[in-house]
Design an enzyme around this catalytic site. Structure first.
Site: not given
Length: 254
Positions: A95, A156, A182-183, A204-205
Site C-alpha cells: 500500500k 483518523g 481513511a475517515g 482502522n481507527t
C-alpha cells in the site's frame, strides 16, 4: 467475489493494525471481522532487532499481509520501504502512502504516481492511497496498479465520506477495484461506501479506539456486507411524492 491481482477475496473489509489497545485485541478484531487483507506500517518494524515475529505473531497465517509505506515523504522513500518489505517479509503486496504534510496527512499525488509506476515495474501488487481525484486514479490505473484507495476524509478523523461526488466519478471510470480508505468512522459509513459501488473499504481507527473494538469489528463486517448486498440487488430510486405501498383495490374505488 472481489479479485485483486491474483487473489480472490470473499471479504470486502480490509483492516489496519494501528492504535489497538493490545495485540491480542487486534487479533480478535481480525478474526471477528473475517477480513482477509491486513495492512501493517513498515515503520513499526525494527528489523535490526529481528522483531518480525513480535509484530506479525498476532496476525493469523491465512491473512494477506499488505505492508504500507506510512512515513514516506517522497517516492524514493516509498520505493525503499516497499523493497525492504519484500526482502524481509517475502510479500509483494504494498500500500503506497506518500505523505509529506504532518498536519493534515494528505497524500502527495505526484510522488504517489511516481512511486506506483516504479513499483509496478518491479513486480509489486500496488494499491496507492490517494486523494479522491478521478484524474489521478485513471493515471494510476494506466501505469498498472491493482486497485486505487481514495480517502473518504482525512486519516483518523472519523468524519465519514466527505468526498462522495469525486469517489462516485472514480468508481464510474475505474477499471480496477476501488477501496475507500481513511475517515470511515461508523459502520454506516462503510455501508454507504458499498452502496455507492465501492469494491471494498479499509478501516482502522474507528475500530481500534472504540469502547469495544471486537464488537465494532463485527459491526463493520455486517455493515460492509449489507451495503454490498444492497448495491448488488439494486436500490430503488427516490420519488418526490409519496407512493402507497398498498394500492387501493377495485371495490374500494367504487
Amino acid at each position: 467475489m472481489l479479485k485483486i491481482a491474483n487473489k480472490n477475496l470473499l471479504s470486502r473489509l480490509f483492516l489496519g493494525t494501528g492504535k489497538f489497545p493490545s495485540d491480542e485485541i487486534m487479533r480478535k478484531c481480525i478474526e471477528e471481522s473475517c477480513c482477509e487483507v491486513v495492512t501493517v506500517s513498515m515503520r513499526r518494524m525494527d528489523f535490526s532487532q529481528n522483531s518480525r515475529d513480535q509484530i506479525l505473531q498476532s496476525i493469523p497465517d491465512n491473512i494477506i499481509l499488505m505492508p504500507n509505506t506510512s512515513g514516506a515523504r517522497t517516492a524514493e522513500e516509498a520505493i525503499l520501504y516497499a523493497e525492504l518489505s519484500r526482502e524481509v517479509l517475502g510479500v509483494n503486496w504494498i500500500k503506497i502512502e506518500v505523505i509529506p504534510d504532518p498536519h493534515y496527512l494528505l497524500p502527495d499525488p505526484v510522488e504517489t504516481l511516481k512511486a506506483s509506476d516504479e513499483l509496478v515495474r518491479k513486480g509489486f501488487v500496488v494499491l496507492p492511497y490517494i486523494n479522491a481525484d478521478p484524474v489521478l486514479a485513471k493515471k494510476l490505473e494506466d501505469v498498472g496498479v491493482s486497485a486505487v484507495m481514495p480517502l473518504g476524509s482525512p486519516i483518523g478523523t472519523n468524519r465519514g465520506i466527505q468526498t462522495k461526488e469525486m469517489i462516485e466519478i472514480i468508481i464510474e471510470q475505474a477499471g480496477v477495484p476501488v477501496v475507500i480508505d481513511a475517515g470511515l468512522g461508523r459502520p454506516s459509513d462503510a455501508a454507504q461506501a458499498m452502496e455507492m459501488g465501492a469494491d471494498a473499504v479499509l478501516v482502522n481507527t474507528a475500530i481500534a479506539i472504540s469502547n469495544d473494538p471486537v464488537l465494532m469489528a463485527k459491526a463493520f463486517k455486517t455493515a460492509t456486507d449489507s451495503g454490498r448486498w444492497a448495491f448488488e440487488c439494486g436500490m430503488p430510486g427516490q420519488n418526490k411524492k409519496a407512493q402507497a405501498s398498498s394500492p387501493l383495490t377495485g371495490f374500494l374505488n367504487v
